[in-house]
Write a protein that holds these residues in place. Structure first.
Motif, PDB file in Angstrom:
ATOM      1  N   UNK A 249       0.814  -1.211   0.000  1.00 30.62           N
ATOM      2  CA  UNK A 249       0.000   0.000   0.000  1.00 30.62           C
ATOM      3  C   UNK A 249       0.846   1.258   0.000  1.00 30.62           C
ATOM      4  N   UNK A 250       1.906   1.282   0.827  1.00 33.23           N
ATOM      5  CA  UNK A 250       2.781   2.449   0.850  1.00 33.23           C
ATOM      6  C   UNK A 250       3.509   2.627  -0.481  1.00 33.23           C
ATOM      7  N   UNK A 251       3.954   1.512  -1.086  1.00 38.36           N
ATOM      8  CA  UNK A 251       4.637   1.603  -2.377  1.00 38.36           C
ATOM      9  C   UNK A 251       3.708   2.171  -3.447  1.00 38.36           C
ATOM     10  N   UNK A 252       2.461   1.701  -3.448  1.00 37.37           N
ATOM     11  CA  UNK A 252       1.485   2.198  -4.419  1.00 37.37           C
ATOM     12  C   UNK A 252       1.198   3.674  -4.179  1.00 37.37           C
ATOM     13  N   UNK A 253       1.069   4.062  -2.913  1.00 39.60           N
ATOM     14  CA  UNK A 253       0.797   5.461  -2.590  1.00 39.60           C
ATOM     15  C   UNK A 253       1.935   6.368  -3.046  1.00 39.60           C
ATOM     16  N   UNK A 254       3.170   5.967  -2.775  1.00 40.96           N
ATOM     17  CA  UNK A 254       4.331   6.760  -3.204  1.00 40.96           C
ATOM     18  C   UNK A 254       4.379   6.861  -4.723  1.00 40.96           C
ATOM     19  N   UNK A 255       4.098   5.743  -5.404  1.00 39.12           N
ATOM     20  CA  UNK A 255       4.087   5.761  -6.866  1.00 39.12           C
ATOM     21  C   UNK A 255       3.022   6.719  -7.404  1.00 39.12           C
ATOM     22  N   UNK A 256       1.836   6.701  -6.810  1.00 38.99           N
ATOM     23  CA  UNK A 256       0.762   7.583  -7.264  1.00 38.99           C
ATOM     24  C   UNK A 256       1.106   9.053  -7.025  1.00 38.99           C
ATOM     25  N   UNK A 257       1.756   9.356  -5.898  1.00 36.33           N
ATOM     26  CA  UNK A 257       2.183  10.738  -5.644  1.00 36.33           C
ATOM     27  C   UNK A 257       3.202  11.177  -6.684  1.00 36.33           C
ATOM     28  N   UNK A 258       4.164  10.303  -6.968  1.00 34.57           N
ATOM     29  CA  UNK A 258       5.183  10.616  -7.980  1.00 34.57           C
ATOM     30  C   UNK A 258       4.541  10.797  -9.354  1.00 34.57           C
ATOM     31  N   UNK A 259       3.612   9.901  -9.698  1.00 37.93           N
ATOM     32  CA  UNK A 259       2.971   9.985 -11.008  1.00 37.93           C
ATOM     33  C   UNK A 259       2.122  11.247 -11.121  1.00 37.93           C
ATOM     34  N   UNK A 260       1.432  11.590 -10.063  1.00 37.06           N
ATOM     35  CA  UNK A 260       0.610  12.806 -10.074  1.00 37.06           C
ATOM     36  C   UNK A 260       1.486  14.049 -10.230  1.00 37.06           C
ATOM     37  N   UNK A 261       2.610  14.081  -9.500  1.00 34.87           N
ATOM     38  CA  UNK A 261       3.532  15.218  -9.620  1.00 34.87           C
ATOM     39  C   UNK A 261       4.089  15.326 -11.033  1.00 34.87           C
ATOM     40  N   UNK A 262       4.471  14.177 -11.607  1.00 34.25           N
ATOM     41  CA  UNK A 262       5.012  14.165 -12.971  1.00 34.25           C
ATOM     42  C   UNK A 262       3.969  14.645 -13.979  1.00 34.25           C
ATOM     43  N   UNK A 263       2.728  14.199 -13.808  1.00 31.92           N
ATOM     44  CA  UNK A 263       1.662  14.622 -14.727  1.00 31.92           C
ATOM     45  C   UNK A 263       1.406  16.120 -14.605  1.00 31.92           C
ATOM     46  N   UNK A 264       1.469  16.650 -13.382  1.00 34.96           N
ATOM     47  CA  UNK A 264       1.238  18.080 -13.187  1.00 34.96           C
ATOM     48  C   UNK A 264       2.353  18.899 -13.840  1.00 34.96           C
ATOM     49  N   UNK A 265       3.592  18.469 -13.657  1.00 34.73           N
ATOM     50  CA  UNK A 265       4.710  19.183 -14.265  1.00 34.73           C
ATOM     51  C   UNK A 265       4.641  19.124 -15.787  1.00 34.73           C
ATOM     52  N   UNK A 266       4.255  17.964 -16.327  1.00 29.36           N
ATOM     53  CA  UNK A 266       4.100  17.845 -17.782  1.00 29.36           C
ATOM     54  C   UNK A 266       3.004  18.766 -18.292  1.00 29.36           C
ATOM     55  N   UNK A 267       1.920  18.842 -17.537  1.00 26.31           N
ATOM     56  CA  UNK A 267       0.824  19.745 -17.905  1.00 26.31           C
ATOM     57  C   UNK A 267       1.305  21.190 -17.929  1.00 26.31           C
ATOM     58  N   UNK A 268       2.049  21.619 -16.908  1.00 30.08           N
ATOM     59  CA  UNK A 268       2.539  22.994 -16.847  1.00 30.08           C
ATOM     60  C   UNK A 268       3.504  23.287 -17.984  1.00 30.08           C
ATOM     61  N   UNK A 269       4.331  22.301 -18.352  1.00 26.41           N
ATOM     62  CA  UNK A 269       5.317  22.519 -19.395  1.00 26.41           C
ATOM     63  C   UNK A 269       4.678  22.603 -20.774  1.00 26.41           C
ATOM     64  N   UNK A 270       3.643  21.820 -21.016  1.00 27.65           N
ATOM     65  CA  UNK A 270       3.021  21.775 -22.347  1.00 27.65           C
ATOM     66  C   UNK A 270       2.028  22.909 -22.545  1.00 27.65           C
ATOM     67  N   UNK A 271       1.279  23.227 -21.521  1.00 25.05           N
ATOM     68  CA  UNK A 271       0.162  24.157 -21.671  1.00 25.05           C
ATOM     69  C   UNK A 271       0.406  25.547 -21.082  1.00 25.05           C
TER      70      UNK A 271
END
Length: 276
Positions: A249-271
Motif C-alpha cells: 500500500x505504501x509503495x502504491x501510494x508513493x508511486x501515485x504521488x510521484x505519477x501525479x507530480x510528474x503529470x502536473x509538471x508535464x501539464x505545466x510545461x506543455x500548456x
C-alpha cells in the motif's frame, strides 16, 4: 369511475397508516418502562492497542511466539486453528527444525487412511499440515463442552465487531456478577459472568491465571500479558500477510504521488503558453 375507486383505495391506505402511526405513538408514550436487560450491564471493549495497529503497524515476532505458547498450552485443548498450517509458524521466527518438532509433538493427530488396509487411521502432523481439528464435528464439540461449541480461532479477531480489543477484553473481563444483577440475568449452572460478552454469561470458564505459562524470554506471565500476547498471535492468524499488504500500500501510494507530480509538471510545461 376507475379514478374514483383508485382514490378511495388510496385514501383507505392513508387512513390505516395514520391510525397505526397515531395509536403506535400513544402506546409507546404510555408503555411502562421494563426491567433492566443484558444491554444495561454489557460493556464495550477496552481501549487497547497492538504493535500491528495503524498504517505503519508491524508484528512483534517475540510477542507472537509468546502468544503461540499461550495458545498451545491453554487454548489448543478446546479451540482449533483450521486455516493455519504448521509451516506458517516459520513467519514467527521459528526455525525449520522447531516447526517440524512442534508439528510432530502436537497432541492431536491428523486423520489419514492406511495405505495397506484402506482403513481410517491417524498420524503425527508434519509441517505441511494445517492444525488438526480438536473435535471431529460440532456435535462432538458441544457434547464435550456443556452444549457450547468452542469456535475456531483462526479468524476470530476479524469475526467480531470490536476485533482484537473485544477478544482481549473478554479474556481479562471475568468477574463476579454485580450485586444488583437481576436473577434472570444471573449465570446459570456451567456459565460464567463476563460483561464483555453480549449476553453477559458464557460457557467458557476463566481461561487464564497468573503464571499459567513460563515464558522463555523471562516476561512475567500476568493474566493481562498472556491475554495481550495470545490476542496479538490471533491477529496474525487472521491476517498473516498484513505487513506485506501495508508495504504494498505504501509503495502504491508513493508511486501515485510521484505519477501525479510528474503529470502536473508535464501539464505545466506543455500548456503554460496556451491561452484560454
Amino acid at each position: 369511475m376507475v379514478r374514483v375507486i383508485g382514490f378511495l383505495v388510496g385514501l383507505g391506505f392513508v387512513g390505516v397508516l395514520a391510525y397505526s402511526l397515531i395509536f403506535g405513538a400513544i402506546a409507546f408514550a404510555t408503555e411502562e418502562e421494563g426491567g433492566p436487560t443484558a444491554y444495561d450491564y454489557h460493556e464495550y471493549a477496552m481501549d487497547v492497542s497492538f504493535p500491528s495497529d495503524g498504517p505503519l503497524g508491524h508484528f512483534d515476532r517475540q510477542q507472537l511466539q509468546r502468544g503461540f505458547q499461550v495458545f498451545r498450552e491453554v487454548c489448543a485443548a478446546c479451540h482449533s486453528l483450521e486455516y493455519v498450517a504448521f509451516r506458517n509458524l516459520a513467519d514467527l521466527g521459528f526455525t525449520e527444525a522447531e516447526v517440524d518438532a512442534i508439528a510432530d509433538q502436537w497432541p492431536i493427530q491428523v486423520p489419514t487412511v492406511d495405505e495397506n488396509t484402506g482403513e481410517d487411521t491417524t498420524r503425527n502432523a508434519v509441517a505441511a499440515d494445517h492444525f488438526p481439528l480438536v473435535y471431529a464435528n460440532e456435535v462432538a464439540g458441544r457434547a464435550a463442552n456443556n452444549n457450547a461449541y468452542p469456535p475456531d480461532l483462526s479468524l476470530m479477531t476479524k469475526a467480531r465487531g470490536e476485533g482484537a480489543a473485544y477478544l482481549y477484553s473478554l479474556l481479562v473481563g471475568y468477574q463476579d456478577p454485580p450485586a444488583d444483577l437481576p436473577e434472570e440475568l444471573q449465570p446459570g449452572v456451567g456459565l460464567y459472568y463476563n460483561p464483555y460478552f453480549p449476553n453477559l454469561n458464557l460457557a467458557m470458564p476463566t481461561p487464564l491465571f497468573p503464571d499459567q505459562v513460563t515464558y522463555a524470554d523471562g516476561t512475567e506471565a500476568t493474566v493481562e500479558q498472556m491475554a495481550y500476547d495470545v490476542t496479538a498471535f490471533l491477529i496474525w492468524t487472521a491476517e498473516p500477510t498484513m505487513e506485506e499488504r501495508k508495504a504494498t500500500g505504501w509503495a502504491v501510494l508513493i508511486f501515485l504521488i510521484f505519477l501525479t507530480t510528474l503529470a502536473f509538471l508535464a501539464y505545466k510545461n506543455i500548456w503554460r503558453d496556451q491561452k484560454h
